[in-house]
Write a protein that holds these residues in place. Sequence first.
Motif, PDB file in Angstrom:
ATOM      1  N   LEU A  53     -39.516  30.835  15.582  1.00  0.00           N
ATOM      2  CA  LEU A  53     -39.700  32.561  16.017  1.00  0.00           C
ATOM      3  C   LEU A  53     -40.941  33.005  15.087  1.00  0.00           C
ATOM      4  O   LEU A  53     -40.878  32.959  13.693  1.00  0.00           O
ATOM      5  CB  LEU A  53     -38.434  33.212  15.797  1.00  0.00           C
ATOM      6  N   LEU A  54     -42.034  33.419  15.635  1.00  0.00           N
ATOM      7  CA  LEU A  54     -42.823  34.232  14.960  1.00  0.00           C
ATOM      8  C   LEU A  54     -42.749  35.567  15.215  1.00  0.00           C
ATOM      9  O   LEU A  54     -43.060  36.020  16.418  1.00  0.00           O
ATOM     10  CB  LEU A  54     -44.386  33.798  14.996  1.00  0.00           C
ATOM     11  N   VAL A  55     -42.608  36.506  14.102  1.00  0.00           N
ATOM     12  CA  VAL A  55     -42.417  37.961  14.425  1.00  0.00           C
ATOM     13  C   VAL A  55     -43.917  38.650  14.268  1.00  0.00           C
ATOM     14  O   VAL A  55     -44.342  38.264  12.823  1.00  0.00           O
ATOM     15  CB  VAL A  55     -41.537  38.691  13.609  1.00  0.00           C
ATOM     16  N   CYS A  56     -44.463  38.943  15.073  1.00  0.00           N
ATOM     17  CA  CYS A  56     -45.866  39.550  14.801  1.00  0.00           C
ATOM     18  C   CYS A  56     -45.968  41.045  15.034  1.00  0.00           C
ATOM     19  O   CYS A  56     -45.857  41.531  16.108  1.00  0.00           O
ATOM     20  CB  CYS A  56     -46.806  39.112  15.859  1.00  0.00           C
ATOM     21  N   TYR A  57     -45.539  41.655  13.960  1.00  0.00           N
ATOM     22  CA  TYR A  57     -45.324  43.152  13.862  1.00  0.00           C
ATOM     23  C   TYR A  57     -46.407  43.893  14.503  1.00  0.00           C
ATOM     24  O   TYR A  57     -47.591  43.795  14.224  1.00  0.00           O
ATOM     25  CB  TYR A  57     -45.341  43.615  12.398  1.00  0.00           C
ATOM     26  N   GLY A  58     -45.839  44.708  15.250  1.00  0.00           N
ATOM     27  CA  GLY A  58     -46.816  45.639  16.146  1.00  0.00           C
ATOM     28  C   GLY A  58     -47.486  46.813  15.351  1.00  0.00           C
ATOM     29  O   GLY A  58     -46.687  47.677  15.328  1.00  0.00           O
ATOM     30  N   MET A  59     -48.569  46.382  14.670  1.00  0.00           N
ATOM     31  CA  MET A  59     -48.794  47.461  13.847  1.00  0.00           C
ATOM     32  C   MET A  59     -49.096  48.668  14.016  1.00  0.00           C
ATOM     33  O   MET A  59     -49.730  49.654  13.080  1.00  0.00           O
ATOM     34  CB  MET A  59     -49.906  46.928  12.431  1.00  0.00           C
ATOM     35  N   LYS A  60     -49.673  48.913  15.211  1.00  0.00           N
ATOM     36  CA  LYS A  60     -49.948  50.128  15.668  1.00  0.00           C
ATOM     37  C   LYS A  60     -48.954  51.372  15.412  1.00  0.00           C
ATOM     38  O   LYS A  60     -49.167  52.504  15.358  1.00  0.00           O
ATOM     39  CB  LYS A  60     -50.457  50.287  17.243  1.00  0.00           C
ATOM     40  N   ALA A  61     -47.623  50.672  15.284  1.00  0.00           N
ATOM     41  CA  ALA A  61     -46.681  51.840  14.897  1.00  0.00           C
ATOM     42  C   ALA A  61     -46.591  52.385  13.546  1.00  0.00           C
ATOM     43  O   ALA A  61     -46.466  53.371  13.290  1.00  0.00           O
ATOM     44  CB  ALA A  61     -45.192  51.015  14.972  1.00  0.00           C
ATOM     45  N   ASN A  62     -47.173  51.686  12.701  1.00  0.00           N
ATOM     46  CA  ASN A  62     -47.378  52.125  11.201  1.00  0.00           C
ATOM     47  C   ASN A  62     -48.290  51.055  10.446  1.00  0.00           C
ATOM     48  O   ASN A  62     -47.907  49.950  10.066  1.00  0.00           O
ATOM     49  CB  ASN A  62     -45.975  52.162  10.567  1.00  0.00           C
ATOM     50  N   SER A  63     -49.438  51.450  10.262  1.00  0.00           N
ATOM     51  CA  SER A  63     -50.272  50.325   9.775  1.00  0.00           C
ATOM     52  C   SER A  63     -50.599  50.876   8.322  1.00  0.00           C
ATOM     53  O   SER A  63     -51.995  50.344   7.901  1.00  0.00           O
ATOM     54  CB  SER A  63     -51.656  50.398  10.574  1.00  0.00           C
ATOM     55  N   ASN A  64     -49.800  51.606   7.502  1.00  0.00           N
ATOM     56  CA  ASN A  64     -50.414  51.678   6.054  1.00  0.00           C
ATOM     57  C   ASN A  64     -50.360  50.393   5.446  1.00  0.00           C
ATOM     58  O   ASN A  64     -49.434  49.438   5.606  1.00  0.00           O
ATOM     59  CB  ASN A  64     -49.287  52.475   5.507  1.00  0.00           C
ATOM     60  N   LEU A  65     -51.250  50.167   4.634  1.00  0.00           N
ATOM     61  CA  LEU A  65     -51.428  48.720   4.072  1.00  0.00           C
ATOM     62  C   LEU A  65     -50.422  48.472   3.267  1.00  0.00           C
ATOM     63  O   LEU A  65     -49.840  47.221   3.203  1.00  0.00           O
ATOM     64  CB  LEU A  65     -52.750  48.813   3.072  1.00  0.00           C
ATOM     65  N   ALA A  66     -49.566  49.130   2.569  1.00  0.00           N
ATOM     66  CA  ALA A  66     -48.433  49.051   1.718  1.00  0.00           C
ATOM     67  C   ALA A  66     -47.327  48.324   2.700  1.00  0.00           C
ATOM     68  O   ALA A  66     -46.632  47.674   2.007  1.00  0.00           O
ATOM     69  CB  ALA A  66     -47.905  50.095   0.937  1.00  0.00           C
ATOM     70  N   ILE A  67     -47.260  49.070   3.825  1.00  0.00           N
ATOM     71  CA  ILE A  67     -46.052  48.397   4.855  1.00  0.00           C
ATOM     72  C   ILE A  67     -46.529  47.037   5.254  1.00  0.00           C
ATOM     73  O   ILE A  67     -45.598  46.174   5.510  1.00  0.00           O
ATOM     74  CB  ILE A  67     -46.028  49.518   5.789  1.00  0.00           C
ATOM     75  N   LEU A  68     -48.000  47.058   5.548  1.00  0.00           N
ATOM     76  CA  LEU A  68     -48.301  45.568   6.039  1.00  0.00           C
ATOM     77  C   LEU A  68     -48.043  44.673   4.967  1.00  0.00           C
ATOM     78  O   LEU A  68     -47.794  43.240   5.286  1.00  0.00           O
ATOM     79  CB  LEU A  68     -49.568  45.877   6.486  1.00  0.00           C
TER      80      LEU A  68
END
Length: 419
Positions: A53-68
């Motif tokens: 399983l690869l979870v590719c976080y849909g970063m448009k929801a929150n793309s702050n660098l610290a969260i990424l």
Amino acid sequence: APHFQFQNNTLHAEQIPLSKLAEEFGTPLYVYSRQALRDAWESYRVAGQDRKLLVCYGMKANSNLAILQEFARLGTGFDIVSGGELARVIAAGGDPGKVVFSGVGKQVWEIEAALKAGVKCFNVESEAELERVAQVAERMNVKAPVSLRVNPDVDARTHPYISTGLKDNKFGVPIDQAPRIYARAQALPSLNIVGVDCHIGSQITEVSPYLDALDKLIKLILALKEQGVNLTHLDLGGGLGIRYTDETLVTPTQLLTEVFSALDTNGLGHLEIVLEPGRSMVGNAGVLLSRVEYLKHGETKNFAIIDAAMNDLIRPTLYDAWHSVEAVEPRPVTETTPRYDLVGPICESGDWLARDRQLELKQGDLIAIMSAGAYAFTMASQYNTRPRAAEILVDGDQVHLIRPRETVDSLFATERLLP
Ligand code: LLP
């Protein structure tokens, strides 16, 4: 939201009183919980069981660098939709080899950047895009890994603006045309066919739309096999809902248990599964903290005018979305407690954050608009020349400023006066 709880009648983010953050950093303020991010990831990780399983976080929801960065450290990949998002992944230390690139309008420079970075896959959304990706790859003398985003024509039964899997919307290619387009891709030597994907919508609260889509994708995958196209992954997109009020939810485990069993039944248990969750990774990991500027008691309506506005959280305006609101230091609500519309300072009637909420408020009170971790800051604007609010990440009793408040000067610093 377990990481935003009352202690001593004060709403906390983990161990930190929100009142303390408001004092130190001002309002409006986005406040995130690091543990909530970890828990969200964990719920997907365990759902993967022993499968690929690869979870590719849909970063448009929150793309702050610290969260990424946090997600990258936990091992997620990323679902990106622009060259800008790719640059963020790289800046945050994410692995481009775990990036899937979605979106209907990929430009040449974005395709070049993604090939250069070595993304896992292009989620191709049209025949024209397929040709463009092939041309760019050929020119760069590399092979582009591609998946076709198919539109399975299922109804995700969510808000029409965030429903994306129906025939008449702009995403993907109709599933019945997919075999022909895969054949075209097979004929293009600069392409490497690796998968198939779909994304049927957002804030989905039932399993059945996913299973309807999966059914159609399985048929497609089996037909492609006959055609000599062997896929290595199946990407079911994002879309799992979160609790804004009292929604019943589908958990990643519920979804994936059904997915794995359907794949096994069809002899496809070897496929790697990719998911692109956005909202369910961050939505309930954040609140928007705001202060009451004025109360206005009218004949038919009471307004609480707060310092957050539609530019900070546009979901109510745009989708009629419901976010729950908590007073940070609540007073008891009685029969005579008024009901307020919580509105911002922006000069638009659509500038409201919540309606008809019974709260015992006073001027100067702090309130928290809940479930503001997803599609809040990333959809924020500077309308009315309002600096975008600061973002804070709380980790236990530690506080990290992960984006300072914008200054007014910076909003027009690059503008030029006429000669
Ligand atoms: N993958 C693709 C291709 C998408 O288009 C989206 C979201 C996702 C993944 C992540 O979906 P999620 O897991 O977050 O549901 N601004 C709206 C939501 C727009 C969703 C757009 N696409 C809102 O505030 O409700």
